[in-house]
Design an enzyme around this catalytic site. Structure first.
Site, PDB file in Angstrom:
ATOM      1  CG  ASP A   1      -0.188   0.044   2.539  1.00  0.00           C
ATOM      2  OD1 ASP A   1      -0.206   1.094   3.218  1.00  0.00           O
ATOM      3  OD2 ASP A   1       0.419  -0.977   2.899  1.00  0.00           O
ATOM      4  CB  SER A   2       0.958   4.253   0.531  1.00  0.00           C
ATOM      5  OG  SER A   2       1.290   5.610   0.444  1.00  0.00           O
ATOM      6  CB  ALA A   3       5.807   4.189   0.370  1.00  0.00           C
TER       7      ALA A   3
ATOM      8  CB  ILE B   1      -3.533  -0.653  -1.409  1.00  0.00           C
ATOM      9  CG1 ILE B   1      -3.972  -2.129  -1.409  1.00  0.00           C
ATOM     10  CG2 ILE B   1      -4.535   0.206  -0.662  1.00  0.00           C
ATOM     11  CD1 ILE B   1      -4.030  -2.747  -0.023  1.00  0.00           C
TER      12      ILE B   1
END
Length: 323
Positions: free
Chosen positions: A170-172, A196
């Site tokens: 997710d994200s990074a 994500i």
């Protein structure tokens, strides 16, 4: 959803998420980017623990230390409760946590990994990669790429099938998962990739969604700048490095079938959408899930809104079907 150039739809923010943000604003806490990284990391741990529903049961969660490219690398291996003979090898998922390359760890994403393990019936390996600013780019992606190779080599010993591997984050962590997959190329048989709300491109010119959602919606423009400056060590020339800027990575066409989630009230909404379109154009099978009322980091806020839990379960079921 169908991939087009039309801007993604938004709707009023989910009521539970809106109430959480209003309460957080009323508390008047100092902005995250004004705090030392160690303090930000502890706040993230406490927030994830306080706002997540109790996770489902797994058979076992085992901590392990391996020798990574920068020294000892901590992993957490989750085994599902599946009624299968010991001789049956499970599919396996390597999970990279979010946190802007600066915060986040095995604890912040423990509930997420337990949910994925339970819902997908997969062995899940979470990676405690090195964080910036103490360890700037490319330390995190080096650890992620190493962890993928390690999982492929150790899969049978772990009770997993090396021909049934997947990555997610997710994200990074989504950025790291995609980059690790491209680095591996044909050397690892990755069947599926789950992203994500990915960090896909963050240049000096903000996207429309960054301008629209960059204040007051948890992930702010200031926090994102703090993350990226810390990760890249202030070296602006790295903003277009193929191991960072996914939208300019030459290896996108080599990625396996990919699932991407975006949120209507997320500063990263447009770059996630652009990545989905870029992959689709490159011939990669793409499943794009968009939640118009969601915000960044909602996978941690399952006690205040159903959106994050529904998202993780949807990803788990997609992974199960493809591994």
């Amino acid at each position: 959803m169908t991939l087009t150039n039309t801007p993604l739809p938004t709707s009023p923010m989910d009521p539970g998420l809106a109430a959480f943000l209003a309460q957080a604003a009323a508390q008047g806490n100092p902005p995250l980017e004004t705090l030392p990284p160690a303090v930000g990391r502890q706040i993230y741990r406490e927030l994830a623990a306080a706002l997540s529903l109790p996770p489902p049961d797994v058979a076992r969660a085992e901590n392990r230390i391996v020798e990574g490219p920068g020294g000892p690398l901590a992993l957490r291996i989750y085994r599902p409760l599946v009624p299968a003979p010991a001789s049956v090898l499970l599919p396996a998922l390597l999970y990279l946590h979010g946190g802007g390359f600066v915060i986040g760890d095995l604890e912040t994403h423990d509930a997420v990994c337990r949910t994925l393990c339970h819902e997908a019936g997969m062995l899940v390996v979470a990676v405690d990669y090195r964080l910036a600013p103490e360890h700037p780019f490319p330390a995190a992606v080096d650890d992620a790429a190493f962890a993928l190779q390690w999982l492929a080599a150790q899969a049978v010993e772990l009770g997993a099938d090396p021909a049934r591997l997947a990555l997610a984050g997710d994200s990074a962590g989504a950025q790291l998962a995609a980059t690790a997959c491209m680095r591996a190329g044909a050397s690892v048989a990755v069947r599926a990739l789950g992203l994500i709300y990915p960090v896909a491109q963050h240049y000096t010119e903000p996207s429309p969604s960054m301008a629209e959602n960059g204040e007051g919606k948890f992930l702010t423009h200031g926090v994102m700048k703090w993350f990226i400056d810390g990760y890249l060590g202030g070296r602006d020339e790295l903003r277009r490095h193929p191991d960072f800027a996914l939208l300019h990575a030459p290896g996108l066409a080599t990625l396996p079938p990919t699932w991407i989630a975006t949120m209507g009230h997320d500063p990263l909404r447009d770059e996630g959408h652009a990545l989905a379109r870029r992959l689709d154009s490159a011939g990669v099978p793409v499943t794009h899930r968009h939640d118009p009322g969601g915000i960044h980091a909602c996978i941690h806020f399952t006690a205040v809104s159903p959106i994050g839990h529904q998202l993780v379960v949807a990803l788990a079921h997609w992974l199960r079907a493809r591994t």
